[in-house]
Design a protein around this motif. Structure first.
Motif, PDB file in Angstrom:
ATOM      1  N   ASP A 137       0.857  -1.187   0.000  1.00 59.57           N
ATOM      2  CA  ASP A 137       0.000   0.000   0.000  1.00 59.57           C
ATOM      3  C   ASP A 137       0.890   1.233   0.000  1.00 59.57           C
ATOM      4  O   ASP A 137       2.043   1.200   0.461  1.00 59.57           O
ATOM      5  N   ILE A 138       0.365   2.327  -0.531  1.00 60.35           N
ATOM      6  CA  ILE A 138       1.059   3.616  -0.537  1.00 60.35           C
ATOM      7  C   ILE A 138       0.260   4.585   0.322  1.00 60.35           C
ATOM      8  O   ILE A 138      -0.914   4.836   0.044  1.00 60.35           O
ATOM      9  N   THR A 156       5.073   7.033 -10.083  1.00 62.23           N
ATOM     10  CA  THR A 156       5.225   6.099 -11.205  1.00 62.23           C
ATOM     11  C   THR A 156       5.419   4.670 -10.693  1.00 62.23           C
ATOM     12  O   THR A 156       5.972   3.831 -11.403  1.00 62.23           O
ATOM     13  N   PHE A 157       4.982   4.399  -9.493  1.00 63.56           N
ATOM     14  CA  PHE A 157       5.000   3.044  -8.935  1.00 63.56           C
ATOM     15  C   PHE A 157       3.656   2.806  -8.260  1.00 63.56           C
ATOM     16  O   PHE A 157       2.986   3.747  -7.835  1.00 63.56           O
ATOM     17  N   TYR A 158       3.265   1.512  -8.141  1.00 64.07           N
ATOM     18  CA  TYR A 158       1.902   1.197  -7.730  1.00 64.07           C
ATOM     19  C   TYR A 158       1.883  -0.007  -6.792  1.00 64.07           C
ATOM     20  O   TYR A 158       2.801  -0.843  -6.811  1.00 64.07           O
ATOM     21  N   PRO A 159       0.845  -0.100  -5.958  1.00 66.66           N
ATOM     22  CA  PRO A 159       0.705  -1.272  -5.082  1.00 66.66           C
ATOM     23  C   PRO A 159       0.690  -2.568  -5.893  1.00 66.66           C
ATOM     24  O   PRO A 159       0.136  -2.632  -6.992  1.00 66.66           O
ATOM     25  N   GLY A 160       1.309  -3.592  -5.337  1.00 66.45           N
ATOM     26  CA  GLY A 160       1.385  -4.887  -5.985  1.00 66.45           C
ATOM     27  C   GLY A 160       2.658  -5.107  -6.770  1.00 66.45           C
ATOM     28  O   GLY A 160       3.016  -6.241  -7.083  1.00 66.45           O
ATOM     29  N   LYS A 201       5.807  -4.541   1.849  1.00 63.40           N
ATOM     30  CA  LYS A 201       6.017  -3.339   2.644  1.00 63.40           C
ATOM     31  C   LYS A 201       5.018  -2.264   2.234  1.00 63.40           C
ATOM     32  O   LYS A 201       4.654  -2.149   1.057  1.00 63.40           O
ATOM     33  N   ASP A 202       4.569  -1.506   3.215  1.00 67.17           N
ATOM     34  CA  ASP A 202       3.829  -0.281   2.915  1.00 67.17           C
ATOM     35  C   ASP A 202       4.834   0.845   2.741  1.00 67.17           C
ATOM     36  O   ASP A 202       5.886   0.862   3.407  1.00 67.17           O
TER      37      ASP A 202
END
Length: 338
Positions: A137-138, A156-160, A201-202
């Motif tokens: 998660d962000i 430019t990055f995403y959960p998963g 990691k969050d």
């Protein structure tokens, strides 16, 4: 610096000589005698500690230092950065908030040897991979006024996904470039937060709201337009729908960046009255028309009013333009103006 050039080999010596002062004591000559010693060349390059996600050959492919090359600090530093970047882009970040962070020993393990004909060094890059990590998660914190979506559309990055340290650092630079936040007193920062699964990691991004309004004044005189005075008000991170809580609180809330703030829009008002030419401009920009966050549709609306005084008549011009466009990625977009 001595600590850097010393990496070129153990035989290098520097011997400072006694200083020589001028007769009047106003200047001094410093002499350092350098014995460079032999030029060390690379005999072999190895990596140690690799195997969880990549083969040794995959890492050696990132190494530019080859047997036969001169052994220099610059070459080792280049390889260090290349290997660290490769791991950082593939789920092995290096960060102070991580107890099990990727580690890379610098300088590498070196074994020097000399014979009658040559001086050689064996190089071993020592790596501690630890576990590969993904983002669960962000989180965004500290954005008292700025909407989450305004910050997230710069990422430019995403959960998963696997952690990509390069994408995270680039996103942080993009957030700094917005000039919405108080980066001087409270620099933008991020940290990794543990979850029940060590492989996930969050990521928390912390911001501090800054002042986003600015006023500039200018004046001058020209042979074509005569005397003029200019006033420009620019409001970054504008929010047309975030109205003051009451008419009486309007000015304090606007000054405190509470009202009309937070949606990432921009408003520019320019007033330039003059003796012969007066110009008035208003521009409103919405960078994310439909709240897409990525590959957004954007638009801007411009209105202008021009008044020119002639000796026998007066010319008034009123006009405007509307621009509609779409971002294709961080570097490319397409638009049209009407």
């Amino acid at each position: 610096p001595r600590a850097l050039v010393a990496r070129d080999g153990p035989g290098r010596r520097e011997e400072p000589q006694p200083p020589v002062f001028s007769e009047d004591g106003s200047s001094v000559v410093l002499t350092i005698v350098i014995d460079e010693g032999p030029l060390y060349r690379v005999s072999s390059v190895h990596v140690r500690g690799v195997g969880k996600a990549f083969t040794k050959q995959q890492i050696l492919d990132k190494v530019k230092l080859k047997p036969g090359d001169p052994y220099t600090y610059e070459a080792v530093l280049r390889d260090f950065r290349a290997i660290q970047k490769f791991y950082g882009e593939n789920g092995f970040p290096r960060h102070i908030s991580l107890a099990d962070s990727f580690r890379f020993q610098f300088p590498p393990q070196e074994t020097f040897r000399e014979d009658e004909n040559e001086a050689l060094v064996d190089v071993v890059y020592e790596i501690t991979e630890n576990s590969q990590k993904r983002i669960r998660d962000i989180r965004i914190s500290g954005n008292r006024v700025t909407q989450d979506r305004v910050i997230r559309r710069e990422l430019t990055f995403y959960p998963g996904e696997l952690v990509n340290q390069e994408a995270i650092e680039q996103s942080m630079r993009s957030l700094e470039g917005l000039q919405y936040f108080d980066n001087a007193a409270h620099p933008l920062s991020y940290r990794y937060i543990d979850t029940p699964d060590p492989a996930w990691k969050d990521l928390e991004i912390e911001v501090a709201e800054g002042r986003t309004g600015s006023v500039s004044l200018a004046g001058g005189i020209s042979s074509n337009d005569g005397l003029f005075l200019g006033f420009t008000f620019t409001k970054r991170n504008f929010d047309l729908s975030n109205l003051p809580s009451s008419l009486g609180n309007a000015l304090p809330e606007i000054a405190d960046s509470t009202a009309f703030t937070g949606a990432g829009q921009e408003l520019v008002l320019s007033l330039t009255p003059g003796i012969q030419l007066s110009q008035y401009d208003l521009r409103f920009t919405e960078p994310d028309l439909f709240g897409d966050q990525q590959r957004t549709w954007y638009h801007s609306t411009d209105f202008f009013y021009r008044v020119r005084e002639f000796s026998t008549n007066r010319e008034d011009r009123l006009g405007g333009a509307v621009t509609l466009g779409k971002s294709l990625d961080k570097n490319w977009s397409i638009d049209g103006t009407f």
